[in-house]
Design a protein around this motif. Structure first.
Motif, PDB file in Angstrom:
ATOM      1  N   TYR A 253       0.858  -1.201  -0.065  1.00  0.00           N
ATOM      2  CA  TYR A 253       0.156   0.105   0.264  1.00  0.00           C
ATOM      3  C   TYR A 253       0.901   1.436   0.008  1.00  0.00           C
ATOM      4  O   TYR A 253       2.358   1.041   0.278  1.00  0.00           O
TER       5      TYR A 253
ATOM      6  N   LYS B 149      -2.904   9.764   4.082  1.00  0.00           N
ATOM      7  CA  LYS B 149      -3.574   8.836   3.895  1.00  0.00           C
ATOM      8  C   LYS B 149      -3.163   8.109   2.989  1.00  0.00           C
ATOM      9  O   LYS B 149      -2.288   7.621   2.058  1.00  0.00           O
TER      10      LYS B 149
ATOM     11  N   TYR C 138      -3.494   4.151   0.709  1.00  0.00           N
ATOM     12  CA  TYR C 138      -3.879   4.407  -0.975  1.00  0.00           C
ATOM     13  C   TYR C 138      -3.825   2.532  -1.250  1.00  0.00           C
ATOM     14  O   TYR C 138      -2.475   2.029  -0.840  1.00  0.00           O
TER      15      TYR C 138
ATOM     16  N   HIS D 176      -6.648   6.075  -7.822  1.00  0.00           N
ATOM     17  CA  HIS D 176      -7.117   6.904  -6.252  1.00  0.00           C
ATOM     18  C   HIS D 176      -7.081   8.222  -6.878  1.00  0.00           C
ATOM     19  O   HIS D 176      -6.604   9.069  -7.335  1.00  0.00           O
TER      20      HIS D 176
ATOM     21  N   VAL E  30      -6.578  12.245  -6.065  1.00  0.00           N
ATOM     22  CA  VAL E  30      -6.089  12.537  -5.289  1.00  0.00           C
ATOM     23  C   VAL E  30      -6.230  14.090  -4.888  1.00  0.00           C
ATOM     24  O   VAL E  30      -6.094  14.842  -5.699  1.00  0.00           O
TER      25      VAL E  30
END
Length: 205
Positions: free
Chosen positions: A149, A156, A158, A164, A166
């Motif tokens: 990850y 944070k 992801y 994702h 951002v």
């Protein structure tokens, strides 16, 4: 002996009070109807791919306006409300009610307007109402070993091998740092990348 008000005076007062209550109720009913109509129109325009109509105000009748100071970040943001365009930090008198607010960032043609809703109550007199301009997020796809990850500078997290949204904090390109971790939580490496709003970037680790 105690003074007793004539029955006619009491009756007149009761009638006046009832009339005022009815007027306020009618004003609230018109406010709710206007809000419902505005929401329906916004849904219709969104379905047809059109922009929202200019900002409108829905006020409660029979009450005095209150002074609210509208602030925004960044300070260059212009605020459209109740048919007026204000600079951040200006004060405006508004009756209690619900208002559509549009935030515009001059000098940034790639920054779409932000639509917000401001609810004003009688208790807001002299208060600040704060807005933050939202830039268009970037899309990052993190290419890294399965099970690992990625974490940004704010902590944070992801997932690897997926895209994702951002958040970006400026109209200008900004440098961001992302860290790759194994599934067990061991830091593998850091990557630094320059990102601007609406970017679509694959990031290889």
């Amino acid at each position: 002996p105690p003074v007793v008000a004539p029955a006619t005076a009491v009756t007149a007062g009761a009638v006046a009070g009832a009339a005022l209550s009815d007027a306020i109720d009618a004003g609230l009913a018109r406010r709710e109807a206007a809000l419902a109509a505005a929401a329906a129109e916004a849904r219709r325009l969104a379905h047809n791919g059109q922009r929202r109509p200019p900002p409108v105000a829905v006020e409660v009748v029979g009450v005095e306006p209150v002074n609210v100071r509208l602030t925004a970040y960044p300070p260059a943001v212009q605020i459209q409300i109740a048919g007026r365009t204000l600079s951040a930090g200006q004060t405006i008198a508004l009756k209690p009610g619900s208002y559509r607010v549009t935030l515009t960032l001059p000098g940034c043609p790639d920054c779409p307007d932000n639509d917000e809703t401001l609810v004003v109550t009688a208790a807001d007199d002299g208060e600040d109402k704060n807005f933050t301009f939202r830039y268009t997020p970037a899309t990052l796809t993190f290419r890294c070993p399965e099970g690992g990850y990625v974490v940004d500078a704010k902590g944070k997290r992801y997932a690897c091998n997926s895209s994702h949204k951002v958040d970006v904090n400026s109209a200008r390109p900004e440098r961001m740092v992302f860290s790759l971790f194994t599934a067990e939580g061991t830091l593998v490496r850091d990557r630094s990348i320059v990102v601007k709003q609406n970017d679509d970037i694959p990031l290889m680790f």
